[in-house]
Motif scaffolding. Structure first.
Motif, mmCIF file in Angstrom:
data_model
loop_
_atom_site.group_PDB
_atom_site.id
_atom_site.type_symbol
_atom_site.label_atom_id
_atom_site.label_comp_id
_atom_site.label_asym_id
_atom_site.label_seq_id
_atom_site.Cartn_x
_atom_site.Cartn_y
_atom_site.Cartn_z
ATOM 1 N N SER A 41 0.855 -1.185 0.000
ATOM 2 C CA SER A 41 0.000 0.000 0.000
ATOM 3 C C SER A 41 0.891 1.234 0.000
ATOM 4 O O SER A 41 1.704 1.422 0.902
ATOM 5 C CB SER A 41 -0.902 -0.007 1.235
ATOM 6 N N LEU A 42 0.778 2.042 -1.057
ATOM 7 C CA LEU A 42 1.646 3.203 -1.229
ATOM 8 C C LEU A 42 0.850 4.402 -1.716
ATOM 9 O O LEU A 42 -0.104 4.246 -2.475
ATOM 10 C CB LEU A 42 2.730 2.917 -2.287
ATOM 11 N N PRO A 43 1.275 5.613 -1.322
ATOM 12 C CA PRO A 43 0.704 6.807 -1.947
ATOM 13 C C PRO A 43 1.419 7.028 -3.281
ATOM 14 O O PRO A 43 2.644 7.075 -3.337
ATOM 15 C CB PRO A 43 1.028 7.923 -0.951
ATOM 16 N N VAL A 44 0.663 7.119 -4.357
ATOM 17 C CA VAL A 44 1.265 7.280 -5.675
ATOM 18 C C VAL A 44 0.818 8.580 -6.330
ATOM 19 O O VAL A 44 -0.261 9.098 -6.050
ATOM 20 C CB VAL A 44 0.931 6.102 -6.618
ATOM 21 N N THR A 45 1.686 9.075 -7.195
ATOM 22 C CA THR A 45 1.381 10.237 -8.018
ATOM 23 C C THR A 45 1.565 9.815 -9.465
ATOM 24 O O THR A 45 2.572 9.194 -9.805
ATOM 25 C CB THR A 45 2.315 11.414 -7.668
ATOM 26 N N LEU A 59 -3.309 12.688 -12.790
ATOM 27 C CA LEU A 59 -4.300 11.619 -12.705
ATOM 28 C C LEU A 59 -4.432 11.056 -11.303
ATOM 29 O O LEU A 59 -5.485 10.534 -10.942
ATOM 30 C CB LEU A 59 -3.941 10.503 -13.692
ATOM 31 N N ALA A 60 -3.372 11.149 -10.521
ATOM 32 C CA ALA A 60 -3.395 10.736 -9.113
ATOM 33 C C ALA A 60 -2.357 11.591 -8.385
ATOM 34 O O ALA A 60 -1.242 11.739 -8.865
ATOM 35 C CB ALA A 60 -3.061 9.255 -8.963
ATOM 36 N N ASP A 61 -2.741 12.151 -7.250
ATOM 37 C CA ASP A 61 -1.840 13.024 -6.495
ATOM 38 C C ASP A 61 -1.699 12.507 -5.075
ATOM 39 O O ASP A 61 -2.575 12.734 -4.241
ATOM 40 C CB ASP A 61 -2.361 14.455 -6.502
ATOM 41 N N SER A 95 6.334 7.208 -6.316
ATOM 42 C CA SER A 95 5.984 6.998 -4.912
ATOM 43 C C SER A 95 7.281 7.008 -4.121
ATOM 44 O O SER A 95 8.172 6.198 -4.384
ATOM 45 C CB SER A 95 5.252 5.673 -4.712
ATOM 46 N N GLY A 96 7.394 7.949 -3.202
ATOM 47 C CA GLY A 96 8.625 8.054 -2.429
ATOM 48 C C GLY A 96 9.812 8.289 -3.340
ATOM 49 O O GLY A 96 9.796 9.177 -4.179
#
Length: 108
Positions: A41-45, A59-61, A95-96
């Motif tokens: 599970s990661l926060p992605v941009t 599209l994703a922040d 991500s990161g």
């Protein structure tokens, strides 16, 4: 035509923290789907840029997504909802400390 942006999840696990699988169809008109996989599970941009490096669409922040496969639809529109012109576009998934870039060709 309304902007089309959606994320559909299919559970599989990649070998690295994130793996960009590319977009289909490519070349596209008017819609393409960008696929990627996450190991955790990661926060992605996910952002789309034109050939001059100008940001066209986010599209994703920093969106937190579950492990597995994800498909994001880009309808060839900018952040203002305007249709972009024919040409080459680059999309960057990050991500990161990890980042991958893909190339999409819009033909009208």
């Amino acid at each position: 035509c309304a902007a089309v942006s959606a994320v559909r999840e299919v559970r599989t696990l990649p070998t690295g923290p994130l793996v960009l699988r590319g977009n289909q169809p490519n070349p596209f008109n008017p819609v393409t789907t960008i696929s990627f996989e996450l190991a955790a599970s990661l926060p992605v941009t996910l952002r789309v840029f034109d050939v001059s490096g100008r940001l066209v669409r986010t599209l994703a922040d920093r969106r937190a997504l579950a492990p597995g496969r994800h498909d994001v639809v880009w309808a060839g529109q900018d952040d203002g909802g305007q249709q972009v012109g024919s040409g080459v576009y680059f999309y960057r998934l990050s991500s990161g400390d990890h980042s991958e870039v893909g190339k999409a060709l819009l033909i009208k």
